[in-house]
Design an enzyme around this catalytic site. Structure first.
Site, PDB file in Angstrom:
ATOM      1  N   HIS A  71      -9.906  -1.706  -5.749  1.00 49.59           N
ATOM      2  CA  HIS A  71      -9.528  -0.428  -5.908  1.00 49.59           C
ATOM      3  C   HIS A  71      -9.353   0.164  -7.319  1.00 49.59           C
ATOM      4  O   HIS A  71      -8.266   0.874  -7.605  1.00 49.59           O
ATOM      5  CB  HIS A  71      -7.984  -0.400  -5.044  1.00 49.59           C
ATOM      6  N   ARG A 121      -5.143   9.171  -4.456  1.00 47.99           N
ATOM      7  CA  ARG A 121      -5.819   9.913  -3.572  1.00 47.99           C
ATOM      8  C   ARG A 121      -5.693  11.399  -3.329  1.00 47.99           C
ATOM      9  O   ARG A 121      -6.386  12.393  -3.472  1.00 47.99           O
ATOM     10  CB  ARG A 121      -5.899   9.432  -1.712  1.00 47.99           C
ATOM     11  N   TRP A 124       1.649  -6.144   4.321  1.00 50.66           N
ATOM     12  CA  TRP A 124       1.185  -4.763   5.156  1.00 50.66           C
ATOM     13  C   TRP A 124       0.395  -4.834   6.193  1.00 50.66           C
ATOM     14  O   TRP A 124       0.318  -4.168   7.396  1.00 50.66           O
ATOM     15  CB  TRP A 124       0.436  -3.874   4.073  1.00 50.66           C
ATOM     16  N   PHE A 135       3.199   5.669   7.206  1.00 56.09           N
ATOM     17  CA  PHE A 135       3.853   7.023   7.435  1.00 56.09           C
ATOM     18  C   PHE A 135       2.514   8.038   7.469  1.00 56.09           C
ATOM     19  O   PHE A 135       2.623   9.234   7.610  1.00 56.09           O
ATOM     20  CB  PHE A 135       5.041   7.504   6.934  1.00 56.09           C
ATOM     21  N   ASP A 188      -5.916   3.882  -8.054  1.00 55.20           N
ATOM     22  CA  ASP A 188      -6.910   3.553  -6.866  1.00 55.20           C
ATOM     23  C   ASP A 188      -8.344   4.285  -7.499  1.00 55.20           C
ATOM     24  O   ASP A 188      -8.400   4.543  -8.479  1.00 55.20           O
ATOM     25  CB  ASP A 188      -6.342   4.026  -5.536  1.00 55.20           C
ATOM     26  N   GLU A 207      -7.698  -6.048  -0.442  1.00 52.04           N
ATOM     27  CA  GLU A 207      -9.015  -5.488   0.078  1.00 52.04           C
ATOM     28  C   GLU A 207     -10.142  -5.615  -0.788  1.00 52.04           C
ATOM     29  O   GLU A 207     -11.065  -5.159  -0.892  1.00 52.04           O
ATOM     30  CB  GLU A 207      -8.909  -4.042   0.525  1.00 52.04           C
TER      31      GLU A 207
HETATM   32  C1  ACM Z   1      -3.328  -1.480   1.870  1.00 56.33           C
HETATM   33  O1  ACM Z   1      -3.105  -0.643   2.840  1.00 56.33           O
HETATM   34  N1  ACM Z   1      -4.665  -1.496   1.590  1.00 56.33           N
HETATM   35  C2  ACM Z   1      -2.493  -1.869   1.263  1.00 56.33           C
END
Ligand code: ACM
Ligand code: ZN
Length: 531
Positions: free
Chosen positions: A267, A163, A398, A424, A192, A332
């Site tokens: 991603h 990112r 996660w 974080f 990503d 995702e």
């Molecule tokens: C995630 O936060 N999509 C691993």
């Protein structure tokens, strides 16, 4: 601090103990201090493996003290690093004795010595970290006796470099921060949608195209218009394989394993911008300059060419990274395209799969087979549980504690990084005064309260929780200084969660030790939040 905590700290020996984080397993204060003199010699046993560890200690201390601080093999120094393989040692265990005359650090391994050096650093005045000559400080250490070893084998911190891109110098600084907290895993999120960051020789388009996006940095992350026809993609960056080798070697000196993450099947907008043939639709795609949701542009699970491509990529990744674990992402994926794709549907029929979740499971299992053939192990985000977990996969939990709990109950290893305690990138203080972050609030105390092993697991099941880690996603983290600010001191709290036995941990105790650590961050020029 509560009244009872104040009384406790005044009434017990704790008051005179040096402020070490993470709290050692056993630390006893002795009377007196060791004074580091300009003529001090750092001696070591254990030969070629221990020599660089001794040299690192000398290298840390030389700039601020201005002392020559020689290192030499043997046992004659005022500071002695000793390898002792007799008797029983826990993994990474070290023992440290500071007397008025000598500092003796002993371990069965150079790795243990390295962890012990991080404790030695905290016994010295914080100015010792300044990196430049400080003349008005007496370089002393309180006399102590320490026996110490970690609770977990996976003590990790993640960084998303997709990112926003972070240069080699910052990655080394990040590794330094992990090392001083006695962490041993750096989870490097290299892929990503918004940028592919690792050079792959066989597929140059991954970085020629995938590492660059149009510059919309002046706009809000989630309202950035995609690249328009004729617009040049100028914002980004990537690591050459030479740079990656340099960073891996740097981390290895600090006994930190880098676990590379190569996302799949979702991603991967950056990869598909260069190689649209590995999607279901054939594209075209551009590298998104900001937020994308849902993640529909994913690899096609029906085409064998996709797997050939991924195996080629992973082959180069494996040649670079010695890590036993390779992280394959897995989070995702929106499977809309899989439902419509003739190749994906043919795969479901031919493999006797029930649905698209089972197709994802097929995908992950096939990649696991490949990694296994190369002697490596697969780790992925907890979505890899969907449709059935690959036989030897490790789950990175996660979304909460559930994924890791389910993995442990079925005899799979898990690493805990629940968004509730370990992300974080979420606000650590009042949004009115904090830099823009993800919604929510994860205070330092919340991180400190984190217990990685869920109470519902039996002691046997609990052993499958191999550790925990913090994550830093960088949608809103545009530079290294902000990254430091977001992880410090929450990483400091997490370091005690993953190192120190739960029965020894107390928020009050940590709170009294933290200010010393923050002065150290200041001396090192590290940005940090002040709770
Ligand atoms: C995630 O936060 N999509 C691993
Ligand atoms: Zn498909």
């Amino acid at each position: 601090m509560t009244v009872s905590a104040i009384l406790t700290s005044c009434n017990t020996k704790h008051a005179s103990l040096p402020a070490v984080i993470p709290l050692p397993v056993k630390m006893e204060a002795e009377s007196g201090t060791f004074i580091l003199k300009p003529s001090a010699l750092i001696s070591y046993t254990g030969g070629t493996e221990a020599a660089p560890v001794a040299e690192q200690l000398a290298g840390l201390l030389r700039p601020a003290t201005g002392f020559a601080l020689k290192t030499s093999e043997g046992t004659g120094g005022n500071i002695r690093l000793l390898i002792d393989t007799s008797g029983v040692w826990k993994t990474e265990e070290y023992r440290l004795s500071v007397t008025k005359k000598k500092v003796t650090l002993t371990s069965a391994t150079p790795e243990g010595l390295f962890r012990g050096i991080q404790t030695i650093r905290q016994l010295l005045p914080p100015q010792s970290e300044a990196g430049r000559r400080i003349s008005d400080v007496k370089w002393t250490m309180p006399c102590v006796s320490v026996t110490d070893y970690p609770r977990f084998e996976w003590r990790g911190m993640h960084l998303d470099v997709s990112r926003h891109f972070f240069d080699v110098d910052f990655i080394k600084r990040y590794i330094d921060i992990l090392a001083m907290h006695k962490l041993n895993i750096f989870h490097w999120h290299l892929v990503d949608d918004q940028g592919w960051r690792i050079e792959i020789k066989k597929y140059p388009g991954l970085t020629e195209v995938g590492a660059w996006r149009v510059d919309r940095e002046d706009q809000a992350w989630n309202s950035r218009e995609p690249q328009q026809l004729g617009e040049k993609a100028t914002y980004g960056g990537f690591y050459t394989q030479e740079e990656i080798k340099e960073i891996i070697a740097y981390a290895a000196e600090k006994y930190i394993t880098i676990v590379p993450e190569i996302e799949m099947p979702a991603h991967v907008g950056s990869a598909l911008a260069a190689y649209p043939e590995y999607s279901c639709t054939g594209g075209p795609f551009t590298v998104p300059p900001g937020g994308v949701w849902p993640i529909t542009d994913i690899y096609c699970a029906g085409k064998d060419e996709t797997f050939a491509f991924l195996e080629d990529v992973l082959t180069e990744v494996i040649e670079l990274f010695p890590s036993q674990y390779i992280h394959i992402g897995g989070d995702e994926a929106d499977k809309t395209d899989w439902r419509r794709c003739p190749d994906c549907q043919a795969r479901i029929r031919n493999e006797g799969l029930g649905d698209e979740d089972e197709l994802q499971s097929y995908f992950v299992k096939r990649i696991e087979q490949f990694l296994k053939s190369k002697g490596r192990r697969l780790i992925g985000w907890d979505e890899i549980l969907q449709g059935g977990l690959a036989p030897e996969a490790t789950v990175m939990s996660w979304q909460g504690f559930e994924g890791g709990t389910a993995a442990a109950k079925s005899g799979h290893h898990a690493v805990m990084t629940p968004v509730s305690h370990c992300y974080f990138n979420i606000y650590q203080g009042d949004p009115a005064t904090e830099p823009i972050s993800f919604r929510g609030l994860i205070t330092l105390e919340k991180v400190y309260s984190f217990e990685p092993v869920p109470a519902e697991l039996t002691p046997e099941e609990g052993k499958f929780i191999i550790g925990a880690q913090g994550c830093l996603w960088t949608e809103y983290v545009t530079d290294g200084k902000t990254a430091e600010y977001m992880i410090l001191p929450r990483l400091t709290a997490l370091s005690e969660v993953v190192w120190t036995a739960p029965e020894m941990r107390s928020w009050e105790g940590f709170s009294t030790r933290l200010p010393g650590m923050m002065v150290r961050f200041d001396a090192m020029g590290l940005e940090h939040y002040t709770p």
